[in-house]
Design a protein around this motif. Sequence first.
Motif, PDB file in Angstrom:
ATOM      1  N   LEU A  36       0.830  -1.201   0.000  1.00  0.00           N
ATOM      2  CA  LEU A  36       0.000   0.000   0.000  1.00  0.00           C
ATOM      3  C   LEU A  36       0.872   1.261   0.000  1.00  0.00           C
ATOM      4  N   HIS A  37       1.924   1.226   0.813  1.00  0.00           N
ATOM      5  CA  HIS A  37       2.807   2.397   0.874  1.00  0.00           C
ATOM      6  C   HIS A  37       3.549   2.572  -0.447  1.00  0.00           C
ATOM      7  N   ALA A  38       3.954   1.481  -1.054  1.00  0.00           N
ATOM      8  CA  ALA A  38       4.671   1.555  -2.332  1.00  0.00           C
ATOM      9  C   ALA A  38       3.787   2.159  -3.414  1.00  0.00           C
ATOM     10  N   LEU A  39       2.503   1.871  -3.326  1.00  0.00           N
ATOM     11  CA  LEU A  39       1.543   2.411  -4.291  1.00  0.00           C
ATOM     12  C   LEU A  39       1.392   3.923  -4.089  1.00  0.00           C
ATOM     13  N   ALA A  40       1.419   4.340  -2.819  1.00  0.00           N
ATOM     14  CA  ALA A  40       1.224   5.752  -2.503  1.00  0.00           C
ATOM     15  C   ALA A  40       2.501   6.554  -2.769  1.00  0.00           C
ATOM     16  N   VAL A  41       3.643   6.013  -2.343  1.00  0.00           N
ATOM     17  CA  VAL A  41       4.922   6.736  -2.461  1.00  0.00           C
ATOM     18  C   VAL A  41       5.921   5.803  -3.147  1.00  0.00           C
ATOM     19  N   PRO A  42       5.830   5.711  -4.495  1.00  0.00           N
ATOM     20  CA  PRO A  42       6.628   4.701  -5.216  1.00  0.00           C
ATOM     21  C   PRO A  42       8.132   4.885  -5.028  1.00  0.00           C
ATOM     22  N   ASP A  43       8.603   6.126  -4.819  1.00  0.00           N
ATOM     23  CA  ASP A  43      10.054   6.334  -4.741  1.00  0.00           C
ATOM     24  C   ASP A  43      10.568   6.435  -3.304  1.00  0.00           C
ATOM     25  N   ALA A  44       9.752   5.953  -2.330  1.00  0.00           N
ATOM     26  CA  ALA A  44      10.190   6.015  -0.933  1.00  0.00           C
ATOM     27  C   ALA A  44      11.393   5.099  -0.721  1.00  0.00           C
ATOM     28  N   ASP A  45      12.283   5.488   0.164  1.00  0.00           N
ATOM     29  CA  ASP A  45      13.430   4.655   0.519  1.00  0.00           C
ATOM     30  C   ASP A  45      12.965   3.628   1.558  1.00  0.00           C
ATOM     31  N   ALA A  46      12.878   2.367   1.105  1.00  0.00           N
ATOM     32  CA  ALA A  46      12.305   1.312   1.960  1.00  0.00           C
ATOM     33  C   ALA A  46      13.084   1.168   3.270  1.00  0.00           C
ATOM     34  N   THR A  47      14.369   1.501   3.235  1.00  0.00           N
ATOM     35  CA  THR A  47      15.185   1.292   4.446  1.00  0.00           C
ATOM     36  C   THR A  47      14.776   2.255   5.568  1.00  0.00           C
ATOM     37  N   THR A  48      14.082   3.345   5.213  1.00  0.00           N
ATOM     38  CA  THR A  48      13.647   4.296   6.247  1.00  0.00           C
ATOM     39  C   THR A  48      12.283   3.913   6.805  1.00  0.00           C
ATOM     40  N   LEU A  49      11.652   2.908   6.238  1.00  0.00           N
ATOM     41  CA  LEU A  49      10.282   2.551   6.643  1.00  0.00           C
ATOM     42  C   LEU A  49      10.293   1.441   7.690  1.00  0.00           C
TER      43      LEU A  49
END
Lengths: 360, 250
Positions: free
Chosen positions: B195-208
């Motif tokens: 869901l988060h990837a859909l909302a913020v595709p370029d988010a840095d996963a390591t910060t999540l």
Amino acid sequence: MIAATEPNQRPADAKLLVIDAGGQLRPARRVELLDFLRAGDLVIANDAATLPASLSGHHVPTGGEIEVRLAGRRSLSPEDVVCFTAVVFGAGDFHTPTEHRPPPPALAGGDRLALGPLAAVITDVLGHPRLVSLRFEGRPDDIWSGIARHGKPLQYAHVQTPLALWDVWTVIAGRPVAFEPPSASFVLDWRTLAAMRARQIGFATLTHAAGISSTGDEALDARLPFDEPYHIPSATSAAIDRTRAGGGRVVAVGTTVVRALEHAADVCGRVKAGYGIATTRIDEKTRLRVVDVILSGVHEPATSHYQLLRAFTDSETLVRATELMSALDYRTHEFGDSVLIVAQRLRRAEALRHLQRGKG
Amino acid sequence: MHAFSSLRAAVTGGTSGLGLALVRELTRRGAHVAFVARTPERVQQIAREHPHTHGIVGDVARKEDIYPIALQITGELDGLDVLVNNASSLGPTPLRLLADTDCEDFERALAANLLGPFRLTKALLGALSASAREGRGAVVVNVSSDAAINAYPTWGAYGASKAALRHMSAIWNEELAAEGVRFLSLDPGDMDTPLHALAVPDADATTLKQPEQAAVEIADAIEASLPAIAGLSRRSSAASSRAAAEGRAS
């Protein structure tokens, strides 16, 4: 009396007939129900949710169209969703009164039934061409899924609108083990439960697999009610003990609650918590050990529900009640009006109470 | 002995992200778990991978699916103690300004995030209150978001529906306290989920945050809210106190 034809659980104009321990009849509005109960009374309802127990399909050996009405099971266990007792009709559906429904094709042990996503085998024909035991194929979860997706609530011709599950689940509906709704509980909503609490009227539940109420066949109807499994929580049996000790009355909401409590009672009227199977009939010969008051629907004289009411009051009083309710257009059946009957055996206790209140 | 043995729990949106992590965490603690999701293949796969769970196919956003779902949950679990309304819809993706949001997309977000939890909770309230009457306690967790409180541009459909869900939880909690049914609105934080990837595709996963961590916190909050279990187990972590406090406050 007239049949209630709309699937409305709590019509604003619903009526109540109160029959006191002396056989006096008092017509009232159902919204006044709590005025006829007292602080210290304990109301016990059946919290079974209703299965969509009508399964349409066909009889594989002949290709004949059938409607299977699940009508009984051996236990309340979630895995025990494999074997059922069932009543089988031929072509057609609830729009035709059950007494006019054609019989199913000749059924025999080993016959396969295709019921939408469900497959079943008849394991036995139970002494009547419409009554069988059957076994579903597959894992319990697949059977639950098939019943949930394909089944429809059991329905009779007096209600012509197709029923949905939300029409037949009471607000307290929990485990889905009933074949027909414990419809006396339609009177309950959350506001009523809160009002009971405010008036110090106790509330408890049991779970009873309410069975089929009518088959349209005289010989089969004479065998009703079938055996019904039930569960009484220890919190409920403890609440009954406290009510007894405090001089309150046990008020059963519906005939199934009477059947479960009286079956679970020992000779002294103590109710054992746990699982059981109600096998006994309750009628005018029954000596009630637990239940003091019943809240029930309006039942016609030929039904097993009506017979059960004779455990609470005499036949003459019930005849007068039926006459009065006919004159006042009370509505029958599951979405109809209600009666509240105080058991005649309480006559002395209630008279004494009135006397004491008069003095006070 | 597991803290949750004999606990009956249902999780919507249980085949990915936080929902799947919760199915695993609750099962790990000994609960008897049913999960709901829309895609039959995914439901079957997760049910196969977790043999003691019950997979139910259904869409909480569809009115017609609610009672069949409720029937299977209470039928297969033999009642219910805990409901987690986790299934969520972002609304239109990519995210849009509210003024650019189609009414139909807004309605879909409300159906999944607000009406679905309302309908399912209502259908299961009988089972939950029975559990409370029997002294087991009953908890409904509604998965919330900081978007329910803060006004983030482009998160309109999601934020508005989650804000309403949060307020609905608070009202249910007030109204049903006397019945013994508790409602928790819990914000798991920004997680590394589909869901988060859909909302913020370029988010840095390591910060999540990992959904597994959020699942532990939610399970702790459930544990702290069930009197029977809280009495049994002395495990009361800081996380559970925090989450429960937030649940009460919301």
